[in-house]
Structures are given as structure tokens and as C-alpha cells.
Design an enzyme around this catalytic site. Sequence first.
Site, PDB file in Angstrom:
ATOM      1  N   ARG A 142       0.817  -1.220   0.000  1.00 37.19           N
ATOM      2  CA  ARG A 142       0.000   0.000   0.000  1.00 37.19           C
ATOM      3  C   ARG A 142       0.844   1.261   0.000  1.00 37.19           C
ATOM      4  NH1 ARG A 142      -5.387  -1.984   2.386  1.00 37.19           N
ATOM      5  NH2 ARG A 142      -6.124   0.139   2.493  1.00 37.19           N
ATOM      6  N   TYR A 145       0.573   4.113  -2.632  1.00 36.05           N
ATOM      7  CA  TYR A 145      -0.534   5.076  -2.520  1.00 36.05           C
ATOM      8  C   TYR A 145      -0.293   5.996  -1.329  1.00 36.05           C
ATOM      9  CZ  TYR A 145      -5.489   6.565  -2.087  1.00 36.05           C
ATOM     10  OH  TYR A 145      -6.663   7.275  -2.006  1.00 36.05           O
ATOM     11  N   LYS A 149       0.551  10.043  -1.467  1.00 34.57           N
ATOM     12  CA  LYS A 149      -0.335  11.059  -0.885  1.00 34.57           C
ATOM     13  C   LYS A 149       0.381  11.866   0.188  1.00 34.57           C
ATOM     14  CE  LYS A 149      -4.260  10.262  -3.121  1.00 34.57           C
ATOM     15  NZ  LYS A 149      -4.940  11.250  -3.952  1.00 34.57           N
ATOM     16  N   VAL A 188     -17.629  -1.744  -0.326  1.00 37.20           N
ATOM     17  CA  VAL A 188     -19.065  -1.495  -0.485  1.00 37.20           C
ATOM     18  C   VAL A 188     -19.541  -1.993  -1.853  1.00 37.20           C
ATOM     19  CG1 VAL A 188     -20.873   0.258  -0.589  1.00 37.20           C
ATOM     20  CG2 VAL A 188     -19.081   0.432   1.150  1.00 37.20           C
ATOM     21  N   ASN A 190     -18.010  -4.142  -3.829  1.00 37.11           N
ATOM     22  CA  ASN A 190     -17.863  -5.602  -3.887  1.00 37.11           C
ATOM     23  C   ASN A 190     -19.054  -6.311  -3.255  1.00 37.11           C
ATOM     24  OD1 ASN A 190     -15.442  -5.819  -5.200  1.00 37.11           O
ATOM     25  ND2 ASN A 190     -14.346  -6.809  -3.530  1.00 37.11           N
ATOM     26  N   PHE A 191     -19.370  -5.953  -2.021  1.00 41.57           N
ATOM     27  CA  PHE A 191     -20.434  -6.675  -1.301  1.00 41.57           C
ATOM     28  C   PHE A 191     -21.782  -6.513  -2.017  1.00 41.57           C
ATOM     29  CE2 PHE A 191     -18.382  -6.656   3.245  1.00 41.57           C
ATOM     30  CZ  PHE A 191     -17.429  -7.563   2.798  1.00 41.57           C
ATOM     31  N   GLY A 207     -13.181 -10.020   9.644  1.00 41.11           N
ATOM     32  CA  GLY A 207     -14.219  -8.993   9.500  1.00 41.11           C
ATOM     33  C   GLY A 207     -14.318  -8.074  10.706  1.00 41.11           C
ATOM     34  N   THR A 210     -12.354  -2.247  11.191  1.00 40.93           N
ATOM     35  CA  THR A 210     -13.438  -1.257  11.091  1.00 40.93           C
ATOM     36  C   THR A 210     -13.147  -0.211  10.015  1.00 40.93           C
ATOM     37  OG1 THR A 210     -12.517   0.325  12.682  1.00 40.93           O
ATOM     38  CG2 THR A 210     -13.884  -1.483  13.573  1.00 40.93           C
ATOM     39  N   ARG A 211     -14.235   0.335   9.487  1.00 37.69           N
ATOM     40  CA  ARG A 211     -14.183   1.485   8.595  1.00 37.69           C
ATOM     41  C   ARG A 211     -15.393   2.361   8.925  1.00 37.69           C
ATOM     42  NH1 ARG A 211     -10.049  -0.771   7.872  1.00 37.69           N
ATOM     43  NH2 ARG A 211      -8.901  -1.145   5.933  1.00 37.69           N
TER      44      ARG A 211
HETATM   45  P1  NAD Z   1     -11.583   6.912  -9.068  1.00 33.69           P
HETATM   46  O1  NAD Z   1     -10.592   5.865  -9.456  1.00 33.69           O
HETATM   47  O2  NAD Z   1     -13.018   6.657  -9.323  1.00 33.69           O
HETATM   48  O3  NAD Z   1     -11.211   8.298  -9.729  1.00 33.69           O
HETATM   49  C1  NAD Z   1      -9.913   8.711 -10.001  1.00 33.69           C
HETATM   50  C2  NAD Z   1      -9.881   9.329 -11.390  1.00 33.69           C
HETATM   51  O4  NAD Z   1      -8.568   9.831 -11.635  1.00 33.69           O
HETATM   52  C3  NAD Z   1     -10.187   8.320 -12.484  1.00 33.69           C
HETATM   53  O5  NAD Z   1     -11.172   8.830 -13.354  1.00 33.69           O
HETATM   54  C4  NAD Z   1      -8.854   8.138 -13.183  1.00 33.69           C
HETATM   55  O6  NAD Z   1      -8.990   7.772 -14.545  1.00 33.69           O
HETATM   56  C5  NAD Z   1      -8.209   9.496 -12.970  1.00 33.69           C
HETATM   57  N1  NAD Z   1      -6.747   9.489 -13.045  1.00 33.69           N
HETATM   58  C6  NAD Z   1      -5.891   8.703 -12.359  1.00 33.69           C
HETATM   59  N2  NAD Z   1      -4.623   8.994 -12.702  1.00 33.69           N
HETATM   60  C7  NAD Z   1      -4.680  10.014 -13.602  1.00 33.69           C
HETATM   61  C8  NAD Z   1      -3.715  10.761 -14.312  1.00 33.69           C
HETATM   62  N3  NAD Z   1      -2.395  10.523 -14.175  1.00 33.69           N
HETATM   63  N4  NAD Z   1      -4.129  11.742 -15.129  1.00 33.69           N
HETATM   64  C9  NAD Z   1      -5.441  12.010 -15.289  1.00 33.69           C
HETATM   65  N5  NAD Z   1      -6.416  11.315 -14.655  1.00 33.69           N
HETATM   66  C10 NAD Z   1      -6.038  10.333 -13.819  1.00 33.69           C
HETATM   67  O7  NAD Z   1     -11.338   7.202  -7.510  1.00 33.69           O
HETATM   68  P2  NAD Z   1     -12.166   8.129  -6.501  1.00 33.69           P
HETATM   69  O8  NAD Z   1     -12.695   7.278  -5.430  1.00 33.69           O
HETATM   70  O9  NAD Z   1     -13.074   9.013  -7.244  1.00 33.69           O
HETATM   71  O10 NAD Z   1     -10.982   8.978  -5.882  1.00 33.69           O
HETATM   72  C11 NAD Z   1     -10.738  10.312  -6.276  1.00 33.69           C
HETATM   73  C12 NAD Z   1      -9.678  10.932  -5.386  1.00 33.69           C
HETATM   74  O11 NAD Z   1     -10.103  10.916  -4.030  1.00 33.69           O
HETATM   75  C13 NAD Z   1      -8.348  10.186  -5.440  1.00 33.69           C
HETATM   76  O12 NAD Z   1      -7.300  11.126  -5.417  1.00 33.69           O
HETATM   77  C14 NAD Z   1      -8.362   9.376  -4.173  1.00 33.69           C
HETATM   78  O13 NAD Z   1      -7.057   9.134  -3.700  1.00 33.69           O
HETATM   79  C15 NAD Z   1      -9.146  10.256  -3.227  1.00 33.69           C
HETATM   80  N6  NAD Z   1      -9.797   9.466  -2.166  1.00 33.69           N
HETATM   81  C16 NAD Z   1     -10.947   8.772  -2.406  1.00 33.69           C
HETATM   82  C17 NAD Z   1     -11.516   8.034  -1.374  1.00 33.69           C
HETATM   83  C18 NAD Z   1     -12.803   7.271  -1.555  1.00 33.69           C
HETATM   84  O14 NAD Z   1     -13.284   6.664  -0.606  1.00 33.69           O
HETATM   85  N7  NAD Z   1     -13.437   7.282  -2.704  1.00 33.69           N
HETATM   86  C19 NAD Z   1     -10.911   7.989  -0.119  1.00 33.69           C
HETATM   87  C20 NAD Z   1      -9.725   8.694   0.072  1.00 33.69           C
HETATM   88  C21 NAD Z   1      -9.181   9.458  -0.943  1.00 33.69           C
HETATM   89  N1  UDP Z   2     -12.717  -5.850   2.287  1.00 35.54           N
HETATM   90  C1  UDP Z   2     -13.381  -7.066   2.423  1.00 35.54           C
HETATM   91  N2  UDP Z   2     -13.892  -7.645   1.307  1.00 35.54           N
HETATM   92  C2  UDP Z   2     -13.789  -7.086   0.076  1.00 35.54           C
HETATM   93  C3  UDP Z   2     -13.120  -5.844  -0.066  1.00 35.54           C
HETATM   94  C4  UDP Z   2     -12.584  -5.261   1.069  1.00 35.54           C
HETATM   95  O1  UDP Z   2     -13.514  -7.616   3.520  1.00 35.54           O
HETATM   96  O2  UDP Z   2     -14.293  -7.693  -0.893  1.00 35.54           O
HETATM   97  C5  UDP Z   2     -12.183  -5.205   3.500  1.00 35.54           C
HETATM   98  C6  UDP Z   2     -10.733  -4.763   3.394  1.00 35.54           C
HETATM   99  O3  UDP Z   2      -9.880  -5.808   3.801  1.00 35.54           O
HETATM  100  C7  UDP Z   2     -10.706  -3.582   4.347  1.00 35.54           C
HETATM  101  C8  UDP Z   2     -12.102  -2.977   4.228  1.00 35.54           C
HETATM  102  O4  UDP Z   2     -12.919  -4.016   3.693  1.00 35.54           O
HETATM  103  O5  UDP Z   2     -10.505  -4.019   5.670  1.00 35.54           O
HETATM  104  C9  UDP Z   2     -12.180  -1.747   3.336  1.00 35.54           C
HETATM  105  O6  UDP Z   2     -11.564  -2.076   2.107  1.00 35.54           O
HETATM  106  P1  UDP Z   2     -11.566  -1.095   0.857  1.00 35.54           P
HETATM  107  O7  UDP Z   2     -10.787  -1.777  -0.206  1.00 35.54           O
HETATM  108  O8  UDP Z   2     -12.946  -0.676   0.546  1.00 35.54           O
HETATM  109  O9  UDP Z   2     -10.818   0.216   1.333  1.00 35.54           O
HETATM  110  P2  UDP Z   2      -9.624   0.562   2.341  1.00 35.54           P
HETATM  111  O10 UDP Z   2     -10.297   1.177   3.491  1.00 35.54           O
HETATM  112  O11 UDP Z   2      -8.904  -0.694   2.747  1.00 35.54           O
HETATM  113  O12 UDP Z   2      -8.784   1.467   1.559  1.00 35.54           O
END
Ligand code: NAD
Ligand code: UDP
Length: 316
Positions: A142, A145, A149, A188, A190-191, A207, A210-211
Site C-alpha cells: 500500500r 498510494y 499522498k 461497499v 464488492n459486497f 471482518g 473497522t471502517r
Molecule cells: P476513481 O478511481 O473513481 O477516480 C480517479 C480518477 O482519476 C479516475 O477517473 C482516473 O482515470 C483518474 N486518473 C488517475 N490517474 C490520472 C492521471 N495521471 N491523469 C489524469 N487522470 C487520472 O477514484 P475516486 O474514489 O473518485 O478517488 C478520487 C480521489 O479521491 C483520489 O485522489 C483518491 O485518492 C481520493 N480518495 C478517495 C476516497 C474514496 O473513498 N473514494 C478515499 C480517500 C481518498
Molecule cells: N474488504 C473485504 N472484502 C472485500 C473488499 C474489502 O472484507 O471484498 C475489506 C478490506 O480488507 C478492508 C475494508 O474491507 O478491511 C475496506 O476495504 P476497501 O478496499 O474498501 O478500502 P480501504 O479502506 O482498505 O482502503
Amino acid sequence: MRILITGAAGFLGSHLCDRFMKDGHSVVGLDNFITGSPDNIAHLIGNPRFEFVQHNISQFTYVAGDIDGVLHFASPASPIDYLEHPIPTLKVGSLGTHNALGLALAKNARFMLASTSEVYGDPLVHPQPEDYWGNVNPVGPRGVYDEAKRFAEAITMAYHRAHGLDTRIVRIFNTYGPRMRPFDGRVVSNFIVQAILGRPLTLYGDGSQTRSFCYVEDEVEGLYRLFERGDANPTNIGNPVEFTVRQLAELVLELTGATSEIASLPLPEDDPKVRQPDITRARQWLGWEPKVELREGLVRTIAYFRGLHDQGRIAV
Ligand code: NAD
Ligand code: UDP
């Protein structure tokens, strides 16, 4: 305002486009579709206040005309996505953030970075306030990522301090809702998809991890307020109500009426054991807190995925 949103064809980026356009702003959406989809912005094409640029933000980026705000949301975000694309993930967090900051500086625009609760890693402080520095394994799977960030946050603060750029850093906690990809691997989606298809729900580990799940409408409102009236300090935006992943699986079974079994799979390496935002800062400074409870948000998300399924857009 004319706003540039990177990652505009993604889950959060596309909802952000909608939010800005709803208030009458113009949006330039930028995306290279590595994890996003044109479907997410199809409804905006043809709107004179929306422009789309297909481009990789990790490469030199030029956008003509005035820009008032740059929201840098481009990055693979699901664990399976960033494990599949480790180097593009590191690049978009580092080179991509540098390019987006450079563009904001050149345009004298406000900048907002989409950071993540992953900067806290597998946290030793619970819930997580913004002044907790985290517990991240830089060389684990991980790390691509999390460290991207963390670098992105550091360079954003450097632009703020060295150039006086008006910046925001939002630490987003697990957000869910319509426009997630059916097979993006997040828990979410996936399930729900597994339940709709009558397949076993893939529970990783026992399981008990927590989240705290935030519905996308709440999340986007928090992001919007932070952009409008926040400051440069990192701000958690997420739902502080914590669930175990097993509780989530059981709730999805109840709400879908599925009879799928819950299958136990190994817990991925470095999977955080707990996660819950401390949102005191967002409450105090933005007057923001989530309104949509998990049960209600899941009902809406299930309806979305059922719609996709009925249209034959979830391949079996
Ligand atoms: P997502 O994968 O649906 O969206 C990301 C978008 O960025 C995609 O459309 C992808 O094609 C585009 N992208 C990736 N690399 C690129 C590049 N080099 N140039 C141009 N476009 C590019 O993901 P998301 O859930 O919408 O996440 C959006 C942002 O929010 C991300 O930066 C992510 O790290 C952050 N974030 C999301 C969550 C969440 O729960 N959804 C949680 C924490 C942080
Ligand atoms: N998880 C799970 N089953 C799945 C996908 C994810 O049990 O099919 C668990 C995963 O191990 C983590 C949590 O659900 O503990 C949230 O996972 P997700 O990939 O949504 O995001 P994360 O918070 O890990 O970035």
C-alpha cells in the site's frame, strides 16, 4: 468561477463536477481514464459550462484561459487499482500533484488536494485527528498510494509556504455511492455487486477490522465547503460512525435480501485494523457533518447497482 478538476471521470471527481456546475460555475474536467469512465461525465457533455480534456496530469499540462480553482482528484484510489498501477499511482501523487500545483500557481488559482485517511496508515491513535502523523509502512504494497499522498501533502504545503498559494488538503475517509465501478474492489461495491449476483460475499480476515463509511452526497458537500471557506491545514472529511466490515456484510445481505453466504478470505497485507475520522475541525470551521446514515446510503447505492445490473452493465 472556472474550475479545473483532475480525475473528473472518476467516482468523486464526477460528483464534484456536478456540485460546482449546480452553483453556476464552469468546469474543465481532466482525466486519462486509467480507472475512470466516460459514462460518469456523459451527462455533462454538450453543456456549454463543461469542457473535457483527455490527458495524463503526470505529464506537462497546459490549460488555456483563466482558472480560479484546481481540484486535484486524479489518482487510482481502490487498493486493487493502485496495486495494479503502482508506478502511475506514485507518479500522479508526486509529478501529477507538482504539475497541478504549478498550473494553480501560474493561474493564481486556489488549489485543493484530495488526500486520504491512508496517510494515517494502520493507525495507533483512534479516532484519527488531523495532528496524528500516522503509522505507514513505506515499502509494503500500500506504500505506493500512502507515500504518494504523503508526498502530495508535503509539496502542497511547500507551495503554500514558499509561494503563498491558497491551498486546501482534504483527508477523505471511505466514501461510497453511485458511480463507483462495479468491480473496483472496494468493500461497499464488492459486497453489493456480489449480493446482487447471488455470489458469496468476500470478507477479508475475520471482518473485525473497522471502517467509517461516508455517503458521496455528504462527502461532496464537505469538499465543496472546504474549498470555499477552509484554510491550508489538512482537514478530515468523512463519516465518524464506525462499523466492522462484518457488520457491513450483514447489512448488505439484509438490505438486498440476498441469501449469499459470507466467505472468509485472507486479510490483505497492511490492511488497517481500525479507521474513524475525528471531524471536530470540519464541524467547527465548516459547519459540516454527514447526514446520510449507512443504511440509507446503502439503499441508494444498491438501487444504483441494481439499475446497472438491469441494463446488463454488470458482466457476470
Ligand atoms: P476513481 O478511481 O473513481 O477516480 C480517479 C480518477 O482519476 C479516475 O477517473 C482516473 O482515470 C483518474 N486518473 C488517475 N490517474 C490520472 C492521471 N495521471 N491523469 C489524469 N487522470 C487520472 O477514484 P475516486 O474514489 O473518485 O478517488 C478520487 C480521489 O479521491 C483520489 O485522489 C483518491 O485518492 C481520493 N480518495 C478517495 C476516497 C474514496 O473513498 N473514494 C478515499 C480517500 C481518498
Ligand atoms: N474488504 C473485504 N472484502 C472485500 C473488499 C474489502 O472484507 O471484498 C475489506 C478490506 O480488507 C478492508 C475494508 O474491507 O478491511 C475496506 O476495504 P476497501 O478496499 O474498501 O478500502 P480501504 O479502506 O482498505 O482502503
